[in-house]
Motif scaffolding. Structure first.
Motif, PDB file in Angstrom:
ATOM      1  N   TYR A  76       0.853  -1.193   0.000  1.00  0.00           N
ATOM      2  CA  TYR A  76       0.000   0.000   0.000  1.00  0.00           C
ATOM      3  C   TYR A  76       0.885   1.239   0.000  1.00  0.00           C
ATOM      4  CZ  TYR A  76      -3.438  -3.336   1.768  1.00  0.00           C
ATOM      5  OH  TYR A  76      -4.260  -4.410   1.929  1.00  0.00           O
ATOM      6  N   ASP A 125      -6.892   3.834   6.685  1.00  0.00           N
ATOM      7  CA  ASP A 125      -8.065   2.964   6.720  1.00  0.00           C
ATOM      8  C   ASP A 125      -8.540   2.980   8.169  1.00  0.00           C
ATOM      9  OD1 ASP A 125      -9.995   1.079   6.551  1.00  0.00           O
ATOM     10  OD2 ASP A 125      -8.648  -0.596   6.090  1.00  0.00           O
ATOM     11  N   ASN A 129     -10.070   0.202  10.246  1.00  0.00           N
ATOM     12  CA  ASN A 129      -9.203  -0.934  10.559  1.00  0.00           C
ATOM     13  C   ASN A 129      -7.953  -0.511  11.306  1.00  0.00           C
ATOM     14  OD1 ASN A 129     -10.523  -3.251   9.577  1.00  0.00           O
ATOM     15  ND2 ASN A 129     -10.168  -2.502   7.500  1.00  0.00           N
ATOM     16  N   SER A 149      -2.772  -9.485   9.676  1.00  0.00           N
ATOM     17  CA  SER A 149      -3.897 -10.176   9.070  1.00  0.00           C
ATOM     18  C   SER A 149      -3.548 -10.402   7.615  1.00  0.00           C
ATOM     19  CB  SER A 149      -5.156  -9.306   9.180  1.00  0.00           C
ATOM     20  OG  SER A 149      -4.981  -8.138   8.408  1.00  0.00           O
ATOM     21  N   GLN A 150      -4.445 -11.040   6.893  1.00  0.00           N
ATOM     22  CA  GLN A 150      -4.147 -11.270   5.481  1.00  0.00           C
ATOM     23  C   GLN A 150      -4.099  -9.983   4.709  1.00  0.00           C
ATOM     24  OE1 GLN A 150      -6.591 -14.453   3.843  1.00  0.00           O
ATOM     25  NE2 GLN A 150      -4.588 -15.449   3.573  1.00  0.00           N
ATOM     26  N   GLU A 151      -4.971  -9.092   5.100  1.00  0.00           N
ATOM     27  CA  GLU A 151      -5.035  -7.835   4.380  1.00  0.00           C
ATOM     28  C   GLU A 151      -3.809  -6.983   4.700  1.00  0.00           C
ATOM     29  OE1 GLU A 151      -8.569  -5.767   5.190  1.00  0.00           O
ATOM     30  OE2 GLU A 151      -8.349  -4.371   3.516  1.00  0.00           O
ATOM     31  N   TYR A 152      -3.511  -6.909   5.984  1.00  0.00           N
ATOM     32  CA  TYR A 152      -2.345  -6.141   6.410  1.00  0.00           C
ATOM     33  C   TYR A 152      -1.391  -7.099   7.114  1.00  0.00           C
ATOM     34  CZ  TYR A 152      -5.566  -2.260   5.678  1.00  0.00           C
ATOM     35  OH  TYR A 152      -6.444  -1.387   5.141  1.00  0.00           O
ATOM     36  N   ASP A 199      -0.962   0.650   6.657  1.00  0.00           N
ATOM     37  CA  ASP A 199      -0.324  -0.658   6.625  1.00  0.00           C
ATOM     38  C   ASP A 199       1.091  -0.569   7.199  1.00  0.00           C
ATOM     39  OD1 ASP A 199       0.168  -3.323   5.978  1.00  0.00           O
ATOM     40  OD2 ASP A 199       1.171  -2.699   4.129  1.00  0.00           O
TER      41      ASP A 199
END
Lengths: 568, 317, 292, 508
Positions: free
Chosen positions: C50, C56, C59, C65-68, C78
């Motif tokens: 990112y 964000d 969040n 996590s998978q996203e971050y 991030d």
């Protein structure tokens, strides 16, 4: 107890290098009897120091015994554990090292350095300090240290080199060892000191019966002190025998080569083809009342405080004239001012007073730019050959630099470099090396080639053979002689070793304390010295002639008033 | 020796003058009118005028410097505009805390760092050496603000063994010591690593020198050889370098003092910079600089004491 | 002697491959790490999932996590991306700062060491003064003067005395070396001696010093950011991340974990690299070999 | 036992003893340990500097009246009676008898009151707080214990903030005369329930109970203020029980709420915080640009990040609970479409702006969110963080024109006049960094000062806030909050806006 104190049988020692093992000692066999002085002589890399370290059990971690035995009084030293070895050291086997300057602990008083090992001796357990001190004082007195009681609290740097070596000897002899290993004990010392120390060792041997394994590269020293001698070459003992026999009737070609290379073996220069007397020809250097004083360096703030400045009179009123094409030797011990004089003649050192004319030109007043131009005509070969070459530049660069500096066009630099290297008998492949990748002799030759690059008229060579093996040194001497013949150079040779110039110099000036005490042709000085200092110098020079040297020692015992003993 | 001390004093004076000159010039150029900042929104012009005058800010930098040194000679560094206390008192009230902290951490660092260095140097290249070297490098590289907060969280926060803030009560030595432990450890960490590395390097070098070989050849015990013969040689250059490195200690002290809420020069100076309290910044910085000079001086003397070859007064080159 | 012969053979510097045994295992690992760090800094935009400042907020303060992959900070940014870009910040402040200190130190050190006399005294006094200033405090004072844009200069300034001193000492010792005398004997001018011969000898130890100092600069920059005087937001300086991370330590420790780890790993790698570099460039001190 | 063993045992004993806290204070004494965020500087009612000075000083002094604990309701304190004339220009008071000054400076009389108030306007030693007594003509002493405060005009803040707070604190004249006004700031003498015991700079300030206090004796024998600058350290100190009462940061609350020994309390703050826009700067001249920015910035997000979402958004200058609070202020929400339209209308596409902030965590959060928000409407905004010192300077004089956006906190006392006073025309280039000048506003401000009727004042201040809103000069963020944490055994007393009143603290 068997006849031998030390027996070395088929000893092999190897160094572990990334490139694989390097065998430094290849199967040595010899023994040392009680009270015997055995010389080990050889050139750099011959393995003689490794041999000494091995006998002492002081090999570095990168080396090990790969075969054979070292037996001391019948005990194999390799079988001893560190603690047993430690007990042997100092008690039974002691060692003195080459450089007294670095072999004493600089931050401890010598008293402490002598007392500590003594205190750790088993037989000294429980002895009161007073007794130990007395013993230390006695032994210091014995080795000729004046006023030992007071000097116990002095630090090593407060002693002169000779005195430090005496302290080292005292330390080694603290507990009457059976065997003393002396690794080049005098090679860092001036000639007169060299002689005194050797005499001291001889006297101690007589008195205490200590056997000495004497490592040296100097055949003269061997002749002076040793009973027997081992000649080493490339890790092998090529010849061994009684010292007189070896010197007078060498069997092995290497021994012969060594003896022949010794400067003392060279003929004395008698004919003087280029010059008759001082002032006959065009003088290239004329100095009158030349003085160079050094002041202690102080900061401006220190100067503000007007602290007393100490002045060292390095050159103190020297008159000298050197004619074109002559070779003049400046001889003297360290501190005599000979190097300073040489440097001053080349304007590498500001003079404090007096006149100096070079090639008829008064140069003391010359501006910097003019002096620099003059440099093309006069050059110096420095004593420390490797260090005088800029460490981060390749030989090629260094050899071409004089041309760049003086704006001389070189049409074919590669050819020029090759030419210069050939002139000093070096191969062109050296051009891409860095100074530290050269051997001492090679570096010296590169220095000479660089000095000669611009065809100077005057060359000052500072100790051109010092620190070199005899064969290499004689090569340099030959080279300088031939260059003089070929190029018609004027040479000023600075040296402490009268022998090294005996077949080269036309004239000699002996310096002491910043003054010239005697001058004359080489033959005059060497054969008929007038000044007591010159005589002392000549007397102290070691010559590879055992009979002569022994003669001298005998004669000297009365004359050197040091505290060392008379022979029995 | 006397001449040496005089010389040191003179150069100290010059350094002080330069520092004051520098600070005065800085004051001249730094944005932010000290009086406005000090007095806040409610300041009246007359009031600003008064503060400006009392801080000498109406004078030219040259006059500021002159009047500062004039005051210095009388032992008067002016009065703090905030508290109306003599600035000398303010600086002197925090100075001991910083000095004691610095000394304590230095002592701690020496007590831990020297043995660590010796341990590594005895067997260079061994596993113990590798691990110790890595540890000491890590100590050197971990910034004090990081280690400080982490140790604070652990020992004062989670374990609650040690106090969380302040310097403690100087009249109760034990209490004062308790408050000293964490800050001193944090400050010492860097130094432990630093000293260990210096000692290791120097000792390895010394151990390879001729005189150690010569001493070994006399049958000295290993311990004697190491601690009596080699270590003094290795410590001398270490001490000399530590003197210069003391400057770094003040930097560390800033963080440590803030994190552990200790009174000290570091907190005083940072706070005074923020509030543009220049007379205090000047006095406190000068005190810090003098500490540094003094520490250097002591290091030089210690160095000379450890190494008899060094003669004080000869210019180190 | 055998040892010397051997030493001179290994003394040649082997630049590109890490074949020189002086590197040692640790040195090689460190060299690889440093290379990796530099690459991360250069290719940060490609590596970071990112933009470093993309927020964000719903969040925020999440763990990995998978996203971050490494979690998010208080703006929901991030952390992985920020740590990656932080490498850039660290290097782009440290390198110019050290370059500056090096340049100024070279000029001052060469002048002081070569010319000596009054110039030397003046320079040394100035250096003494600079050094007597506690580094952080000097930095704070000047940052207050010139604002955050002066960060690089400030960092550089505090490191000048170190270099100038080392260089001066080197020049002083080089000046008395025979080769400098020999150059004079050849008729070389001051400039040629200074730059043609002394300079190359001075440079190597100084380069090593620079490598060793980069971690200090990074630490100091992070420290100043920690005190709130470093790089302006939203730049992801590790120091900023640390100080902000501490604030949210209870809710989410991830920010200090990653920023602290990045800081320590980077400084450690560069320090070890510097040490190895010293062993390689200056094998005379190769008794130092065997370090981690 | 050999030497080594002995040494080890001694070392162990030392270590263990170091881990055991030293007994603090004398037995039986109740000590309240309070964290100070920064050291105090001056405790003189006329020359104090910071909020912390005020908090430490308040227990030292008494005024004619005081706030009842935890409220803005005033009650009699030193005065036995106090009455205002109809027009509010003459206030007559009668003192209690037998009130003793700290440290043996004698009984307090009306002369001390006269001295205390008039010194605010002393031209030789002007007080920064002279505004608190701006209309004061003189204090007439009519009897040992009686006097009259004479004002040139009615003064609304007098009862709200002057008399019950620092400006109304009565000092003992004899003490000031004896030690001089300069020294008084560090060795204050009042008649309050506590007296200053010791003050070690950057370490601690200790107040001891005044044994001769005329009123009800306070609970704690000693209040010890310790300086802990770092927030994390303060939180730890509270957790560890080293500190009894501490101001906190909001992010600490999560953790502390889980600790059964610690209680927390969050009060709204009085201070007002806003992002200002400089109307004189060419980039922001156009009101549509300013409106667009106001529509773009997402204040709720700011509140989440900077304040953990634990504070109320503010919509105008004056905080809730004060006279002049404007209930009907527009609740702006983020409307990016509208913002973009406004930018387009103004022709300000591609605008580049700078926001100046002092380097504080909350302002950094504002700025970074604003930066993201503005990017959405095509405005690139850079953030310029400065140290507090430099920041305070940027709006001054003509240079102030260069300011574009800025984030700001202003402290406040419980009277609306202290908020509105900074945005008058004559404050342009001083503290009015928006450089917004409105004649009607200025007139209203003057009227507000002399109007005593509360409802009328409400209307005046509402109108003023409306004027500001119309010109879109500020984006109001919040009045903030003041979270405090304390050991469960402490019963704190805090003003409605969270100012601790240490003299009223009790123990459970």
């Amino acid at each position: 107890m068997s006849g031998e104190l030390l027996r070395v049988t088929d000893l092999r020692v190897a160094y572990h290098t990334p490139a694989g093992p390097f065998v430094a000692v290849k199967g040595a066999n010899f023994e040392v009897g009680p009270g015997e002085i055995v010389g080990v002589v050889g050139e750099s890399g011959s393995g003689k120091s490794t041999l000494a370290s091995t006998v002492m059990g002081l090999l570095g971690s990168n080396a090990s015994i790969s075969g054979g035995t070292v037996e001391y009084r019948g005990t194999d030293l390799a079988g001893l554990d560190p603690e047993e070895m430690r007990r042997l050291w100092g008690n039974e086997i002691a060692m003195i090292f080459q450089d007294p300057g670095t072999s004493l602990n600089p931050v401890l008083t010598i008293g402490r350095q002598l007392l500590t090992p003594l205190r750790q001796r088993e037989e000294m357990r429980g002895q009161p300090d007073r007794v130990l001190r007395e013993r230390v004082i006695r032994i210091l007195d014995r080795v000729g240290l004046p006023d030992p009681e007071r000097r116990l609290n002095s630090y090593p740097h407060e002693f002169s080199g000779g005195m430090r070596q005496r302290v080292m000897i005292a330390m080694a002899l603290l507990s009457n060892p059976g065997l003393l290993i002396a690794d080049e004990p005098v090679s860092a010392l001036d000639v007169t000191l060299k002689k005194q120390i050797n005499e001291l060792l001889l006297g101690l041997r007589e008195e205490l019966g200590t056997a000495i394994l004497y490592i040296t590269h100097d055949l003269g020293v061997v002749a002076q002190v040793c009973d027997r001698v081992l000649v080493m070459n490339e890790g092998e003992i090529v010849e061994t025998g009684d010292v007189v026999q070896i010197f007078e009737d060498p069997q092995h070609p290497y021994t012969r080569k060594l003896l022949a290379a010794s400067p003392a073996a060279r003929p004395l220069r008698r004919e003087q083809p280029t010059t008759a007397r001082e002032g006959d020809r065009e003088p290239i250097v004329e100095a009158r009342e030349l003085r160079v004083y050094f002041r202690e360096r102080t900061s401006p703030i220190g100067r503000l405080l007007r602290r007393q400045e100490r002045v060292v009179k390095a050159v103190d009123g020297v008159d000298i004239t050197i004619d074109e094409g002559e070779i003049v030797a400046l001889v003297g011990e360290s501190g005599s001012g000979k190097t300073t004089l040489g440097r001053t003649i080349l304007r590498l050192q500001e003079e404090t007073g007096g006149e100096l004319r070079v090639a008829g030109q008064e140069i003391t007043e010359l501006p910097g730019g003019e002096v620099r131009k003059l440099r093309a005509r006069m050059q110096m070969i420095f004593q420390d050959a490797v260090a005088s070459l800029s460490p981060r530049r390749r030989v090629r660069y260094l050899l071409l630099e004089p041309f760049t500096i003086h704006d001389v066009k070189v049409d074919d630099p590669d050819a020029k470099v090759r030419e210069l290297l050939e002139m000093v008998d070096l191969g062109g492949e050296l051009a891409n090396r860095y100074p530290h990748e050269l051997s001492g002799g090679q570096a010296r030759r590169v220095g000479i080639a660089r000095a000669l690059a611009l065809n100077p008229r005057l060359l000052v060579a500072d100790e051109p053979t010092a620190g070199l093996d005899v064969s290499v040194g004689s090569g340099i001497v030959d080279l300088l002689s031939s260059l003089r013949e070929r190029l018609g150079l004027t040479l000023i040779l600075i040296t402490h070793d009268l022998n090294s110039i005996r077949d080269m110099a036309d004239r000699v000036a002996v310096m002491n304390g910043g003054r010239i005490v005697e001058r004359g042709t080489t033959a005059q000085i060497l054969e008929n010295p007038q000044h007591p200092y010159t005589r002392e110098l000549i007397n102290a020079v070691t010559i590879p002639d055992p009979r002569l040297m022994r003669e001298r020692i005998r004669a000297a015992t009365g004359r050197f008033e040091d505290n060392h003993p008379k022979e029995n | 020796m006397l001449a040496y001390i005089t010389q040191r004093l003179l150069s100290t004076v010059v350094v002080c003058i330069l520092i004051v000159v520098f600070l005065s010039l800085l004051v001249h150029f730094v944005p932010g009118d000290p009086a406005t900042i000090i007095l806040g929104p409610r300041a009246t012009p007359e009031l600003i005028q008064r503060v400006t005058e009392s801080m000498d800010l109406d004078k030219s930098p040259v006059m500021q410097i002159v009047s500062f040194f004039g005051g210095l000679l009388r032992g008067d560094l002016g009065t703090d505009v905030f508290t109306n206390r003599p600035i000398v008192d303010i600086v002197m009230s925090v100075l001991p805390h910083t000095v004691i902290l610095a000394l304590a951490s230095l002592l701690l660092a020496a007590l831990v760092g020297v043995p660590l260095g010796v341990l590594s140097a005895v067997r260079p290249g061994s596993w113990a050496d590798r691990i110790l070297s890595l540890v000491s490098v890590t100590f050197v590289t971990i910034p004090p603000y990081l280690s400080g907060l982490l140790l604070l969280m652990l020992f004062s926060g989670t374990l609650r063994w040690l106090p969380t803030f302040g310097a403690g009560d100087p009249s109760q030595p034990l209490d004062y010591l308790r408050h000293m432990i964490l800050p001193a450890v944090v400050l010492a960490l860097t130094w432990i690593g630093y000293i260990a590395r210096l000692v290791r390097g120097n000792l390895i070098e010394v151990l390879s020198q001729d005189h150690i070989r010569a001493a070994r050849a006399q049958g000295l015990k290993r311990r004697t050889l190491l601690y009596r013969y080699a270590l003094p040689n290795a410590l001398a250059p270490t001490v000399a370098i530590l003197g210069v490195a003391l400057g770094g200690l003040m930097a560390g002290a800033v963080f440590v003092e803030i994190i552990f809420s200790r009174p000290g020069l570091g907190t005083l100076i940072t706070e005074s910079i923020q509030t543009r309290n220049y007379p205090v910044v000047r006095a406190a910085t000068l005190a810090a600089a003098l500490l540094f000079v003094l520490a250097n001086f002591l290091a030089d003397i210690a160095n000379a004491a450890l190494d008899p070859r060094i003669q004080l007064g000869k210019r180190a080159s | 002697m055998a040892q010397q012969v051997q030493a001179s053979e290994t003394r040649r510097v082997n630049w590109i491959p890490l074949a020189d045994p002086n590197w040692g295992t640790g040195g090689r690992i460190a060299a690889v790490m440093v290379a990796a760090i530099v690459l991360v800094a250069i290719f940060a935009p490609l590596l970071a999932p990112y933009p470093y400042d993309a927020q964000d907020i719903p969040n925020r303060l999440q763990g990995p996590s998978q996203e971050y992959l490494l979690g998010t900070d208080q703006f929901g940014r991030d952390l992985l991306s920020r740590v990656i870009y932080g490498t850039r910040i660290a290097l782009t402040t440290a390198l110019p700062a050290i370059g500056l200190a090096l340049g100024a130190g070279l000029v001052l050190g060469l002048l002081a060491g070569y010319l000596g006399g009054a110039i030397d005294t003046v320079i040394v006094l100035i250096l003494d003064t600079l050094q007597a200033f506690p580094g952080v405090i000097l930095a704070l004072a000047i940052l207050a003067l010139a604002g955050p844009s002066s960060l690089v200069y400030v960092l550089g300034l505090t490191f000048i005395p170190g270099y100038a001193r080392v260089i001066r000492a080197q020049v002083l010792s080089a000046r008395s070396q025979p080769y400098v005398q020999a150059q004079r004997g050849l008729g070389a001018g001051h400039l040629r001696i200074l730059f043609g011969h002394i300079f190359p000898n001075v440079v190597a130890p100084v380069i090593v010093l620079a490598a060793m100092d980069i971690p200090s600069v990074i630490t100091l920059e992070a420290g100043l950011s920690f005190l709130g005087m470093g790089v302006p937001p939203p730049s992801p300086s590790w120091g900023v991340m640390l100080s902000e991370g501490f604030q949210y330590m209870r809710q989410s420790p991830w920010q200090i974990i990653w920023a602290g780890a990045a800081l320590v790993v980077t400084t450690l790698s560069i320090t070890l690299f510097g040490e190895a570099l010293r062993r390689v460039l200056d094998p005379r001190s190769s008794n130092e070999r065997g370090g981690a | 036992m050999n030497r080594q063993t002995l040494f080890r045992i001694l070392a162990a004993i030392t270590l263990v003893s170091l881990l055991v806290p030293a007994a603090s204070a004398q037995e039986g004494e109740e000590v309240l340990t309070v964290r100070l965020v920064a050291d105090i500087r001056n405790l003189d009612p006329a020359h104090w500097f910071s909020e912390y000075d005020k908090q430490v000083a308040m227990p030292l002094y008494s005024g004619l009246v005081r706030y009842q604990p935890g409220t803005y309701e005033t009650e009699l304190d030193l005065a036995e009676s106090i009455e205002s004339s109809e027009d509010g220009t003459e206030i007559h008071f009668t003192l209690r008898e037998g009130v003793q000054c700290h440290g043996g400076y004698g009984e307090l009389t009306a002369n001390d009151v006269k001295f205390s108030f008039e010194r605010f306007l002393d031209p030789d030693n002007p007080s920064p707080y002279a505004d608190d007594w701006r209309p004061l003509e003189r204090v007439e002493v009519t009897d040992t214990y009686e006097g009259t405060i004479v004002l040139s005009s009615a003064f609304a803040p007098l009862w709200n903030s002057t008399l019950p707070l620092m400006a109304g604190s009565v000092v003992c004249e004899a003490a000031v005369e004896e030690m001089g006004a300069q020294a008084f700031g560090t060795s204050p003498v009042g008649t309050g329930p506590y007296m200053l015991d010791s003050w070690e700079p950057n370490r601690q300030v200790v107040l001891k109970r005044n044994p001769d206090y005329y009123g009800e004796a306070p609970h704690y024998d000693e209040i010890r203020f310790v300086v802990i600058q770092d927030e994390q350290s303060a939180e730890l100190a509270l957790q560890a029980g080293d500190v009894d009462f501490s101001q906190l940061q909001l992010s600490s609350l999560f953790q502390l709420e889980r600790n059964p020994n610690i209680e927390t309390v969050v009060h709204p703050n009085l201070s007002y915080r806003w992002i200002g826009m400089n109307v004189e700067n060419p980039k922001l001249e156009d009101v549509r640009v300013r409106e667009a920015i106001r529509y773009a910035i997402d204040v709720p997000s700011i509140l989440i990040v900077a304040y953990e979402g634990m504070v109320e958004e503010s919509h105008a200058l004056i905080a809730e609970g004060l006279t002049g609070y404007w209930e009907e202020a527009t609740r702006f929400e983020q409307e990016l479409e509208r913002a973009r339209e406004l930018i387009e209308e103004a022709g300000a596409q591609g605008l580049q702006l700078r926001m100046d902030i002092a380097d504080r965590a909350e302002h950094r959060a504002w700025a970074q969110i604003a930066q993201q928000n503005l990017r959405e409407i095509g405005i690139e905004m850079t953030i310029n963080t400065m140290d507090t010192g430099s920041f305070w300077e940027i709006g001054s004089g003509n240079e102030g024109v260069n300011v574009e956006l800025f984030g700001m906190n202003f402290a406040m006392e419980p009277d609306p006049a202290w908020a509105t006073m900074w945005f008058t025309c004559d404050q342009v280039g001083v503290w009015n960094w928006m450089r917004w000048c409105n004649e009607e506003y200025d007139e209203l401000h003057q009227r507000g000062l002399v109007t005593l009727d509360v409802e009328e004042r409400d209307q005046i201040y509402e109108r003023m806030q409306q004027l500001m809103e119309e010109d879109a000069v500020a984006i109001w963020i919040t009045n903030g909050s003041t979270p405090h944490g304390f050991q469960a055994h402490v019963v704190p007393s805090l003003s409605p806006h969270g100012v601790p009143e240490f003299q009223h603290f009790e123990a459970r």
